[in-house]
Motif scaffolding. Structure first.
Motif, PDB file in Angstrom:
ATOM      1  N   PHE A   7       0.835  -1.212   0.000  1.00  0.00           N
ATOM      2  CA  PHE A   7       0.000   0.000   0.000  1.00  0.00           C
ATOM      3  C   PHE A   7       0.863   1.254   0.000  1.00  0.00           C
ATOM      4  O   PHE A   7       0.601   2.219  -0.733  1.00  0.00           O
ATOM      5  N   GLN A   8       1.916   1.246   0.815  1.00  0.00           N
ATOM      6  CA  GLN A   8       2.794   2.418   0.898  1.00  0.00           C
ATOM      7  C   GLN A   8       3.503   2.671  -0.428  1.00  0.00           C
ATOM      8  O   GLN A   8       3.678   3.828  -0.840  1.00  0.00           O
ATOM      9  N   LEU A   9       3.897   1.614  -1.117  1.00  0.00           N
ATOM     10  CA  LEU A   9       4.514   1.791  -2.429  1.00  0.00           C
ATOM     11  C   LEU A   9       3.527   2.419  -3.410  1.00  0.00           C
ATOM     12  O   LEU A   9       3.907   3.247  -4.250  1.00  0.00           O
ATOM     13  N   GLY A  10       2.259   2.027  -3.293  1.00  0.00           N
ATOM     14  CA  GLY A  10       1.241   2.661  -4.121  1.00  0.00           C
ATOM     15  C   GLY A  10       1.097   4.143  -3.813  1.00  0.00           C
ATOM     16  O   GLY A  10       0.869   4.962  -4.714  1.00  0.00           O
TER      17      GLY A  10
ATOM     18  N   LEU B 210       6.857   9.061   4.494  1.00  0.00           N
ATOM     19  CA  LEU B 210       6.375   7.786   3.968  1.00  0.00           C
ATOM     20  C   LEU B 210       7.527   6.796   3.801  1.00  0.00           C
ATOM     21  O   LEU B 210       7.349   5.590   4.024  1.00  0.00           O
ATOM     22  N   ALA B 211       8.706   7.290   3.424  1.00  0.00           N
ATOM     23  CA  ALA B 211       9.864   6.405   3.290  1.00  0.00           C
ATOM     24  C   ALA B 211      10.241   5.794   4.633  1.00  0.00           C
ATOM     25  O   ALA B 211      10.561   4.601   4.725  1.00  0.00           O
ATOM     26  N   LEU B 212      10.201   6.584   5.687  1.00  0.00           N
ATOM     27  CA  LEU B 212      10.519   6.062   7.018  1.00  0.00           C
ATOM     28  C   LEU B 212       9.454   5.078   7.498  1.00  0.00           C
ATOM     29  O   LEU B 212       9.776   4.053   8.121  1.00  0.00           O
ATOM     30  N   ALA B 213       8.182   5.380   7.202  1.00  0.00           N
ATOM     31  CA  ALA B 213       7.110   4.445   7.558  1.00  0.00           C
ATOM     32  C   ALA B 213       7.257   3.136   6.794  1.00  0.00           C
ATOM     33  O   ALA B 213       7.023   2.050   7.337  1.00  0.00           O
ATOM     34  N   SER B 214       7.652   3.228   5.521  1.00  0.00           N
ATOM     35  CA  SER B 214       7.849   2.023   4.706  1.00  0.00           C
ATOM     36  C   SER B 214       9.027   1.203   5.226  1.00  0.00           C
ATOM     37  O   SER B 214       8.992  -0.039   5.194  1.00  0.00           O
ATOM     38  N   ALA B 215      10.047   1.892   5.713  1.00  0.00           N
ATOM     39  CA  ALA B 215      11.184   1.176   6.301  1.00  0.00           C
ATOM     40  C   ALA B 215      10.733   0.365   7.511  1.00  0.00           C
ATOM     41  O   ALA B 215      11.188  -0.765   7.727  1.00  0.00           O
ATOM     42  N   TRP B 216       9.819   0.945   8.322  1.00  0.00           N
ATOM     43  CA  TRP B 216       9.292   0.193   9.465  1.00  0.00           C
ATOM     44  C   TRP B 216       8.562  -1.060   8.983  1.00  0.00           C
ATOM     45  O   TRP B 216       8.753  -2.150   9.540  1.00  0.00           O
ATOM     46  N   SER B 217       7.715  -0.930   7.959  1.00  0.00           N
ATOM     47  CA  SER B 217       6.954  -2.080   7.469  1.00  0.00           C
ATOM     48  C   SER B 217       7.885  -3.199   7.017  1.00  0.00           C
ATOM     49  O   SER B 217       7.655  -4.379   7.321  1.00  0.00           O
ATOM     50  N   LEU B 218       8.936  -2.835   6.282  1.00  0.00           N
ATOM     51  CA  LEU B 218       9.866  -3.843   5.785  1.00  0.00           C
ATOM     52  C   LEU B 218      10.652  -4.481   6.918  1.00  0.00           C
ATOM     53  O   LEU B 218      10.752  -5.709   7.012  1.00  0.00           O
TER      54      LEU B 218
ATOM     55  N   HIS C  84       9.976  -4.550  10.134  1.00  0.00           N
ATOM     56  CA  HIS C  84       9.125  -5.282  11.075  1.00  0.00           C
ATOM     57  C   HIS C  84       8.714  -6.631  10.506  1.00  0.00           C
ATOM     58  O   HIS C  84       8.490  -7.592  11.260  1.00  0.00           O
ATOM     59  N   ALA C  85       8.606  -6.719   9.170  1.00  0.00           N
ATOM     60  CA  ALA C  85       8.283  -8.003   8.547  1.00  0.00           C
ATOM     61  C   ALA C  85       9.475  -8.944   8.577  1.00  0.00           C
ATOM     62  O   ALA C  85       9.323 -10.156   8.771  1.00  0.00           O
ATOM     63  N   ILE C  86      10.685  -8.388   8.417  1.00  0.00           N
ATOM     64  CA  ILE C  86      11.887  -9.211   8.385  1.00  0.00           C
ATOM     65  C   ILE C  86      12.376  -9.563   9.789  1.00  0.00           C
ATOM     66  O   ILE C  86      12.839 -10.677  10.049  1.00  0.00           O
ATOM     67  N   LEU C  87      12.265  -8.582  10.714  1.00  0.00           N
ATOM     68  CA  LEU C  87      12.781  -8.756  12.074  1.00  0.00           C
ATOM     69  C   LEU C  87      11.691  -8.496  13.111  1.00  0.00           C
ATOM     70  O   LEU C  87      11.819  -7.598  13.945  1.00  0.00           O
ATOM     71  N   PRO C  88      10.610  -9.271  13.087  1.00  0.00           N
ATOM     72  CA  PRO C  88       9.529  -9.004  14.041  1.00  0.00           C
ATOM     73  C   PRO C  88       9.935  -9.214  15.484  1.00  0.00           C
ATOM     74  O   PRO C  88       9.365  -8.610  16.392  1.00  0.00           O
ATOM     75  N   GLU C  89      10.940 -10.067  15.716  1.00  0.00           N
ATOM     76  CA  GLU C  89      11.370 -10.319  17.100  1.00  0.00           C
ATOM     77  C   GLU C  89      12.027  -9.093  17.720  1.00  0.00           C
ATOM     78  O   GLU C  89      12.119  -8.991  18.945  1.00  0.00           O
ATOM     79  N   ALA C  90      12.458  -8.150  16.873  1.00  0.00           N
ATOM     80  CA  ALA C  90      13.101  -6.940  17.398  1.00  0.00           C
ATOM     81  C   ALA C  90      12.095  -5.846  17.733  1.00  0.00           C
ATOM     82  O   ALA C  90      12.486  -4.787  18.206  1.00  0.00           O
ATOM     83  N   ALA C  91      10.812  -6.105  17.498  1.00  0.00           N
ATOM     84  CA  ALA C  91       9.808  -5.062  17.695  1.00  0.00           C
ATOM     85  C   ALA C  91       9.678  -4.654  19.156  1.00  0.00           C
ATOM     86  O   ALA C  91       9.407  -3.499  19.472  1.00  0.00           O
TER      87      ALA C  91
ATOM     88  N   VAL D 174      15.310   1.393  17.041  1.00  0.00           N
ATOM     89  CA  VAL D 174      15.109   1.895  15.677  1.00  0.00           C
ATOM     90  C   VAL D 174      13.688   1.635  15.212  1.00  0.00           C
ATOM     91  O   VAL D 174      13.012   2.524  14.672  1.00  0.00           O
ATOM     92  N   LEU D 175      13.213   0.412  15.445  1.00  0.00           N
ATOM     93  CA  LEU D 175      11.844   0.090  15.037  1.00  0.00           C
ATOM     94  C   LEU D 175      10.826   0.903  15.819  1.00  0.00           C
ATOM     95  O   LEU D 175       9.795   1.318  15.278  1.00  0.00           O
ATOM     96  N   ALA D 176      11.100   1.129  17.083  1.00  0.00           N
ATOM     97  CA  ALA D 176      10.182   1.924  17.901  1.00  0.00           C
ATOM     98  C   ALA D 176      10.076   3.349  17.377  1.00  0.00           C
ATOM     99  O   ALA D 176       8.992   3.943  17.342  1.00  0.00           O
ATOM    100  N   VAL D 177      11.206   3.913  16.940  1.00  0.00           N
ATOM    101  CA  VAL D 177      11.191   5.271  16.384  1.00  0.00           C
ATOM    102  C   VAL D 177      10.484   5.288  15.035  1.00  0.00           C
ATOM    103  O   VAL D 177       9.656   6.166  14.754  1.00  0.00           O
ATOM    104  N   LEU D 178      10.805   4.319  14.182  1.00  0.00           N
ATOM    105  CA  LEU D 178      10.203   4.272  12.850  1.00  0.00           C
ATOM    106  C   LEU D 178       8.696   4.050  12.907  1.00  0.00           C
ATOM    107  O   LEU D 178       7.958   4.507  12.025  1.00  0.00           O
ATOM    108  N   ASP D 179       8.252   3.357  13.945  1.00  0.00           N
ATOM    109  CA  ASP D 179       6.820   3.072  14.094  1.00  0.00           C
ATOM    110  C   ASP D 179       5.997   4.358  14.160  1.00  0.00           C
ATOM    111  O   ASP D 179       4.833   4.397  13.737  1.00  0.00           O
ATOM    112  N   VAL D 180       6.580   5.416  14.672  1.00  0.00           N
ATOM    113  CA  VAL D 180       5.870   6.689  14.798  1.00  0.00           C
ATOM    114  C   VAL D 180       5.512   7.272  13.428  1.00  0.00           C
ATOM    115  O   VAL D 180       4.517   7.996  13.282  1.00  0.00           O
TER     116      VAL D 180
END
Length: 228
Positions: A75-78, A109-117, A119-126, A131-137
């Motif tokens: 969706f973000q890429l769209g 949007l680029a930072l939000a997309s980085a979180w999506s990617l 978080h999908a690759i490294l969900p255990e780090a959530a 970094v993920l906590a900041v990007l989540d915002v």
């Protein structure tokens, strides 16, 4: 001083229009075919995310959570495609402020997309990843930015017809979904949220495919008239 007389007629100027004719219209900054392709990308990315919301719990961990993250990334890429059309057509107006606003939204949007990617690759780090906590915002911040842009687009009056208003319809997602979640719970909000994505952003993408000329600030491109 010598005077030279010649019978050679003066050359006709080619940089002016003949009297009584309208000046040639400037070509649009983005081709109608490109608008259609980017609109199709927006519709497809939104459809992927909406279907994932219908089928999977976006708050779940494991495989379901990863699917939800990747679908959100689609969706973000769209949305990047939508921003490209807005930037090239100066949808929010011709001022420097409007241009900067769109560039800031690209960063959000680029930072939000980085979180999506990530978080999908490294969900255990959530849970403990700074970094993920900041990007989540930046997920809600990017959507807030899209809302501001949709309001600016309405006020600028450069996009016409339904395309002038539909970005604002699409960005009412939070206004509709959050109260449903509070009143009826997660199950109902998932169906309402996914349905709103289809009515909002998916329909917006299809409008760009169907009527790209409505983004051309009051003039229709000859390429659209020729069906190109």
């Amino acid at each position: 001083m010598d005077a030279h007389i010649t019978n050679t007629p003066a050359k006709a100027r080619t940089d002016v229009s003949p009297p009584g004719t309208a000046p040639a219209a400037r070509p649009p900054a983005i081709a109608p075919g490109t608008v259609r392709r980017l609109g199709l990308g927006l519709a497809a990315g939104t459809l992927v995310w909406a279907v994932s919301i219908f089928l999977f719990d976006p708050t779940a961990g494991g495989t379901e959570g990863r699917i939800g993250d990747l679908a959100g990334l689609a969706f973000q890429l769209g949305l990047f495609g939508l921003l490209a059309v807005q930037m090239r057509t100066r949808a929010g107006g011709t001022s420097r402020v409007s241009a900067v606003m769109l560039k800031v939204e690209v960063v959000l949007l680029a930072l939000a997309s980085a979180w999506s990617l990530l978080h999908a690759i490294l969900p255990e780090a959530a849970g403990d990843g700074v970094v993920l906590a900041v990007l989540d915002v930046f997920w809600p911040l990017s959507m807030l930015g899209m809302f501001v842009i949709s309001v600016k687009l309405v006020l600028a009056r450069r996009w016409r017809g339904p395309l002038r208003w539909w970005p604002l319809v699409a960005e009412s997602w939070g206004v509709v979904t959050v109260p449903v979640f509070a009143l009826l719970g997660e199950a109902a909000s998932r169906w309402v949220g996914g349905g709103h994505l289809l009515v909002g952003y998916a329909a917006l993408g299809l409008l760009l495919v169907w009527r790209p000329e409505l983004t051309f600030a009051g003039q229709e491109s000859p390429a659209v008239q020729d069906g190109k």
